[in-house]
Design an enzyme around this catalytic site. Structure first.
Site, short mmCIF file in Angstrom:
data_model
loop_
_atom_site.label_atom_id
_atom_site.label_comp_id
_atom_site.label_asym_id
_atom_site.label_seq_id
_atom_site.Cartn_x
_atom_site.Cartn_y
_atom_site.Cartn_z
CB CYS A 42 -1.16 0.04 1.09
SG CYS A 42 -2.14 -1.36 1.53
NE ARG A 78 4.78 1.43 -0.14
CZ ARG A 78 5.75 1.35 1.01
NH1 ARG A 78 7.07 1.43 0.64
NH2 ARG A 78 5.59 0.77 2.06
CD1 TRP A 86 -0.41 -6.20 -3.32
CD2 TRP A 86 -0.81 -6.97 -0.93
NE1 TRP A 86 0.07 -7.42 -3.30
CE2 TRP A 86 -0.14 -8.24 -1.77
CE3 TRP A 86 -0.86 -7.17 0.15
CZ2 TRP A 86 0.00 -9.37 -1.30
CZ3 TRP A 86 -0.72 -8.53 1.01
CH2 TRP A 86 -0.26 -9.42 -0.06
CG ASN A 134 -0.01 2.21 3.74
OD1 ASN A 134 -0.77 2.26 3.12
ND2 ASN A 134 1.39 2.70 3.20
N GLY A 135 -1.10 -0.80 6.98
CA GLY A 135 -0.86 -1.39 8.10
C GLY A 135 -2.35 -2.16 8.41
CD GLU A 155 16.82 -14.48 -5.63
OE1 GLU A 155 16.13 -14.93 -4.76
OE2 GLU A 155 16.53 -13.57 -6.18
CE LYS A 202 13.86 -12.73 -8.03
NZ LYS A 202 14.22 -12.02 -6.84
CD GLU A 232 9.89 -12.87 -6.78
OE1 GLU A 232 8.97 -12.45 -5.98
OE2 GLU A 232 11.27 -12.43 -6.88
CG HIS A 257 18.65 -39.04 -1.33
ND1 HIS A 257 18.91 -40.17 -0.99
CD2 HIS A 257 19.86 -38.29 -1.60
CE1 HIS A 257 20.41 -40.31 -0.84
NE2 HIS A 257 20.76 -39.36 -1.32
CE LYS A 304 11.44 -3.96 -4.37
NZ LYS A 304 11.93 -4.94 -4.85
C1 AGP Z 1 11.93 -10.78 -4.15
O1 AGP Z 1 12.25 -11.02 -5.25
C2 AGP Z 1 10.61 -11.02 -3.26
N1 AGP Z 1 9.79 -10.02 -3.88
C3 AGP Z 1 10.67 -11.10 -1.66
O2 AGP Z 1 10.84 -12.24 -1.68
C4 AGP Z 1 11.40 -10.19 -0.91
O3 AGP Z 1 12.97 -10.49 -1.08
C5 AGP Z 1 11.17 -10.40 0.58
O4 AGP Z 1 9.97 -9.87 0.69
C6 AGP Z 1 11.74 -9.49 1.54
O5 AGP Z 1 12.05 -8.00 1.24
P1 AGP Z 1 12.89 -7.19 1.68
O6 AGP Z 1 14.08 -7.26 1.21
O7 AGP Z 1 12.27 -5.89 1.44
O8 AGP Z 1 12.74 -7.30 3.16
#
Ligand code: AGP
Length: 613
Positions: free
Chosen positions: A2, A27, A79, A105-106, A488, A492, A495, A511, A608
């Site tokens: 948000c 956001r 969001w 927000n929150g 990682e 990527k 997501e 295994h 984000k």
């Molecule tokens: C990363 O591609 C993701 N969008 C997500 O996992 C992100 O890294 C995670 O939410 C942590 O965010 P931050 O680094 O802002 O704490």
């Protein structure tokens, strides 16, 4: 998660609010809205005008009536947490009479209880959100007389939860009241105009002079200035600081997406993370902000790294670097799980919180849990002055520049580089030899150019992505240093392309997951030129024997009997290899997402900054 923006001044608020919301859209992007106070006329008193829609900021702009004028206004991009994305659940929320408007927000944890009490007193609720109770609470206190700021303070005293809010009152159109508790609010100081937002990105076009509110603080913002105070009405003095991020950092700069731009910004981001921190003479790193002297650092027996998602995976690479270079046991753990297992906090353990945004609620809560029990926490954070950075005892800023795309790329790489610096620093006050220190310093210095070399392979990776994107799913495998790279890489792809991907240590295939291998489930394999090369090739042979397709990322071409395709990346020092092996996987995920027509920068269901639990 948000975004909030507010403006008060001589200009028309709505274009400024829309522009701010566009910059904050990363956001949250399921609904958006604005409220302005329409100016007083001879025939009518000031009144609130509201426009909110399910959808993107562009949908809001299209829905905005032509004469939506007002010199004070608030806006929000959402969001969803409480209630589905809908016009009704979009912010701002108002009281019965439509005189008070609130963006938030929150999470208000006692919203149900407050809602029941307010409804019994006649409040009519039009949404399923927790935020709406705030509008009714403020209105109820305003009805008792007094100023808007008094009503907001009184309302917040009844609330349990986290908030960053902005409140507009048709009865007092000369001010906007904002408050912060666990969700950031920053004020922007202009020339006879003032701004407020949840994030400086909404402000940099208009001003560089900002004031960050602390938790538990409020501010009254008027066109000619601001006043900050506590929930007990005690005035606090906050000095403005200057934001050094350029407005251009928030544009796509000619790239098709922010994600592609941020992938290509990595050489510069790494240079900035390293800048002024390498000491070639003593083959070590200088890290001014740790707030720990060499004696205190030598007493550390263990390092525990806490982060979420990609920050957690960057922490896994960091733990590996610390163990290899400093020979101190190190481990990375999801911050989202940490506090729920009542962790043992040890005085000789160094805790390191990792966060690009510095706002992730789970990571912040983990830091607070460590500190509550007497532990010492360093932050590895990109956003200067963010909640996590301020909560930590010391740390390192990444200086990667703003990262807008939801998927982390340049901040991920800079985080691992920051850990390499920390590991080098630790190593050199333990057993790391000057020769090995020099080797790492040289390896770090070479990284930006080596990343550029990998980025030059973009066309080849794009063609491979088009071939692999339509697979049923993807397996990512690596061993030891390669395993966090695989994790990682899979993250990527998942997501942003929504293609299912799983990461396994290559040694674990036999295994269980080998049963999945088929022509429909290709494997991306990390095959560095290290002591495990032969074992990695054996695993690839096993996959090929089961008709699995393999895309290898390696330091030298891999024979066809082991891989269908191979991307060759430059060799670094073995400890730093994961950094370079990861770059092609970012481009692979990006181009797969584009090939599948995904909304690359704003993938479905994600935001984000995850500022709720
Ligand atoms: C990363 O591609 C993701 N969008 C997500 O996992 C992100 O890294 C995670 O939410 C942590 O965010 P931050 O680094 O802002 O704490």
């Amino acid at each position: 998660m948000c975004g909030i923006v507010a403006y008060i001044g001589p200009k028309d608020a709505s274009p400024i609010l829309l522009e701010g919301l566009q910059r904050l859209e990363y956001r949250g992007y399921d609904s958006a809205g604005v409220a302005v106070v329409a100016p007083v006329t001879k025939s009518a008193p000031a009144k609130l005008r509201l426009c909110k829609v399910k959808g993107r900021v562009a949908d809001l702009a299209a829905a905005l009536p032509a004469r939506f004028k007002g010199g004070a206004g608030i806006g929000h991009t959402r969001w969803a947490t409480h209630g589905v994305p809908s016009d009704a659940n979009a912010h701002p929320h108002t009281d019965n009479e439509g005189r008070i408007a609130v963006v938030h927000n929150g999470i208000i944890e006692n919203a149900d209880e407050l809602r029941a009490k307010l409804a019994a007193d006649g409040a009519v609720f039009r949404s399923e959100t927790d935020t709406e109770v705030l509008a009714h609470l403020v209105a109820a206190h305003r009805a008792e007389g007094g100023e808007l700021e008094d009503a907001v303070r009184a309302a917040l005293k009844l609330v349990v939860g986290t908030y960053g809010i902005a409140v507009l009152d048709a009865g007092q159109p000369d001010r906007i009241v904002v408050a912060r508790n666990g969700s950031p609010i920053v004020l922007g100081i202009g020339e006879k105009e003032m701004f407020a937002a949840s994030d400086v990105s909404a402000l940099v076009r208009y001003t560089r002079q900002v004031v960050h509110l602390e938790d538990g603080e409020l501010a009254t913002v008027r066109a000619d200035g601001f006043r900050t105070f506590t929930e007990d009405a005690r005035t606090v003095t906050r000095q403005p600081s200057t934001v050094d991020w350029e407005v251009g950092s928030y544009d796509t700069g000619g790239y098709a997406h922010y994600l592609l731009k941020e992938i290509h910004e990595q050489p510069g981001a790494v240079e900035r993370t390293l800048s002024g921190r390498l000491d070639e003479r003593f083959a070590t790193a200088h890290l001014g902000g740790l707030n720990l002297d060499a004696r205190e650092l030598r007493e550390i027996r263990r390092v525990k790294i806490l982060g979420c998602g990609s920050a957690y995976y960057a922490g896994e690479m960091g733990a590996q670097l610390i163990e290899e270079l400093a020979r101190i046991p190190a481990h990375s753990e999801p911050a989202s799980e940490f506090r729920y297992r009542n962790p043992v906090i040890e005085a000789d353990t160094l805790y390191v919180a990792v966060s690009q945004s510095g706002e992730t609620y789970d990571t912040l809560a983990a830091v607070q849990e460590v500190k509550r029990k007497g532990g010492r926490v360093l932050g590895v954070v990109n956003t200067v002055g963010s909640a996590i950075a301020r909560e930590c005892d010391g740390g390192m800023y990444l200086h990667a520049g703003p990262e807008v795309s939801v998927a982390s790329t340049k901040a991920f790489t800079s985080t691992v580089v920051a850990f390499a610096l920390l590991a080098l620093h630790f190593g050199r006050i333990h057993d790391l030899s000057p020769a090995d220190g020099r080797r790492i310093v040289a390896g770090l210095k070479a990284l930006p150019d080596q990343i550029r070399q990998v980025l030059e392979q973009q066309q080849e990776i794009e063609a491979l992505a088009a071939e692999y994107a339509h697979s049923q799913g993807m397996m990512y495998i690596g061993r030891v240093r390669g395993y966090p790279v695989a994790r990682e890489g899979a993250q990527k792809l998942k997501e942003i392309s929504y293609v299912h991907a799983e990461a396994y240590p290559a040694s674990e295939l036999k295994h269980g997951p080998l049963a999945l291998i088929s022509p429909e489930l290709p494997t991306v394999a990390l095959v560095p030129d290290d002591e495990l090369l032969d074992k990695n090739l054996t695993a690839l042979g096993e996959i090929k024997a089961r008709e699995g397709r393999v895309l290898a990322v390696a330091h030298r071409p891999i024979e066809a009997k082991h891989a269908d395709h191979c991307l060759v990346v430059p060799k670094s020092e073995p400890e730093l290899d994961p950094l370079l092996l990861n770059i092609p996987l970012q481009l692979l995920a990006y181009h797969a997402a584009v090939a599948l027509g995904r909304d690359v920068d704003k993938p479905r269901n994600l935001a984000k900054s995850v500022t709720v639990e």
